[in-house]
Design a protein around this motif. Structure first.
Motif, PDB file in Angstrom:
ATOM      1  N   TYR A 165      -1.368   9.167  -7.521  1.00 26.94           N
ATOM      2  CA  TYR A 165      -2.106  10.407  -7.016  1.00 26.94           C
ATOM      3  C   TYR A 165      -0.874  11.223  -5.977  1.00 26.94           C
ATOM      4  N   LYS A 166      -0.492  10.388  -5.037  1.00 24.17           N
ATOM      5  CA  LYS A 166       0.512  10.675  -4.060  1.00 24.17           C
ATOM      6  C   LYS A 166       1.739  11.350  -4.790  1.00 24.17           C
ATOM      7  N   ASN A 167       2.254  10.524  -6.011  1.00 23.03           N
ATOM      8  CA  ASN A 167       3.584  11.175  -6.414  1.00 23.03           C
ATOM      9  C   ASN A 167       3.233  12.473  -6.778  1.00 23.03           C
ATOM     10  N   LEU A 168       2.162  12.753  -7.547  1.00 21.69           N
ATOM     11  CA  LEU A 168       1.962  14.340  -8.084  1.00 21.69           C
ATOM     12  C   LEU A 168       1.654  15.490  -7.185  1.00 21.69           C
TER      13      LEU A 168
ATOM     14  N   ALA B  29       0.745  -1.168  -0.143  1.00 22.33           N
ATOM     15  CA  ALA B  29      -0.063   0.033  -0.122  1.00 22.33           C
ATOM     16  C   ALA B  29       0.837   1.134   0.026  1.00 22.33           C
ATOM     17  N   CYS B  30       0.274   2.322  -0.410  1.00 19.96           N
ATOM     18  CA  CYS B  30       0.785   3.863  -0.388  1.00 19.96           C
ATOM     19  C   CYS B  30       1.148   4.102   0.742  1.00 19.96           C
ATOM     20  N   VAL B  31       2.172   4.871   1.568  1.00 16.92           N
ATOM     21  CA  VAL B  31       2.096   5.244   2.482  1.00 16.92           C
ATOM     22  C   VAL B  31       1.711   6.714   2.686  1.00 16.92           C
ATOM     23  N   LYS B  32       0.433   6.894   3.738  1.00 14.44           N
ATOM     24  CA  LYS B  32      -0.392   7.948   3.882  1.00 14.44           C
ATOM     25  C   LYS B  32       0.549   9.246   4.129  1.00 14.44           C
ATOM     26  N   PRO B  33       0.192  10.402   4.100  1.00 10.25           N
ATOM     27  CA  PRO B  33      -0.844  10.908   3.341  1.00 10.25           C
ATOM     28  C   PRO B  33      -1.183  10.854   1.972  1.00 10.25           C
ATOM     29  N   ASP B  34      -2.188  11.320   1.381  1.00 12.52           N
ATOM     30  CA  ASP B  34      -2.552  11.581   0.102  1.00 12.52           C
ATOM     31  C   ASP B  34      -2.774  10.208  -0.647  1.00 12.52           C
TER      32      ASP B  34
END
Length: 162
Positions: free
Chosen positions: A135-138, A19-24
């Motif tokens: 999304y988080k990358n951007l 999983a992506c690490v929060k936030p965003d």
């Protein structure tokens, strides 16, 4: 029954690790571009050259999380088109160290204003759902520039449904 619970527990752990690490991480994309991807327009109250200089400097320093790599850029500001600059970067995720590629195009969008079209796509085959990473990358990158901005989704990375 115990082996079924073990398999389910292992599957849950694998999903959590990927999983992506929060936030965003709420804007999850599943296969919009064949693989997971995200495209956003970002409006910034600065002329294109200042935006370009700030973005290139940030990418060359690794971005806000020091995991961005500047690949290259192209200056089109002398051409008679609204797109003034393009650039490419690669972001390495925190978990598993996957690579995602970002493309940015900076447009002139009025007096002392720019619109940046950012696009991020997962590099690994089979990255159908990205847990919100593109999304988080951007968004994480733009937040790291320390400028006021407005965000408009273009495609991929839909807002979460609550």
């Amino acid at each position: 029954m115990a082996s079924l619970l073990s398999v389910l527990g292992l599957a849950f752990c694998l999903v959590a690790v990927q999983a992506c690490v929060k936030p965003d991480c709420d804007n999850v994309d599943c296969g919009t571009c064949g693989n997971a991807c995200c495209s956003l327009n970002v409006t910034i109250d600065m002329p294109p050259k200042k935006v370009y200089d700030a973005m290139v400097a940030s990418l060359k320093e690794g971005g806000p999380d020091k995991r961005y790599t500047f690949v290259g850029s192209y200056d089109m500001s002398s051409d008679n088109i609204t797109a003034k600059y393009t650039m490419e970067s690669i972001h390495t995720t925190m978990v598993h160290h996957y690579n995602d590629t970002q493309y940015f195009v900076i447009y002139e969008s009025g007096m002392e204003k720019s619109t940046v079209n950012g696009f991020s796509i997962s590099q690994i085959a089979g990255a159908y759902c990205d847990y919100g990473q593109n999304y988080k990358n951007l968004v994480g990158y733009v937040k790291g520039l320390g400028v006021k901005f407005e965000l408009t989704p273009v495609f991929g990375c839909p807002p979460p449904k609550f």
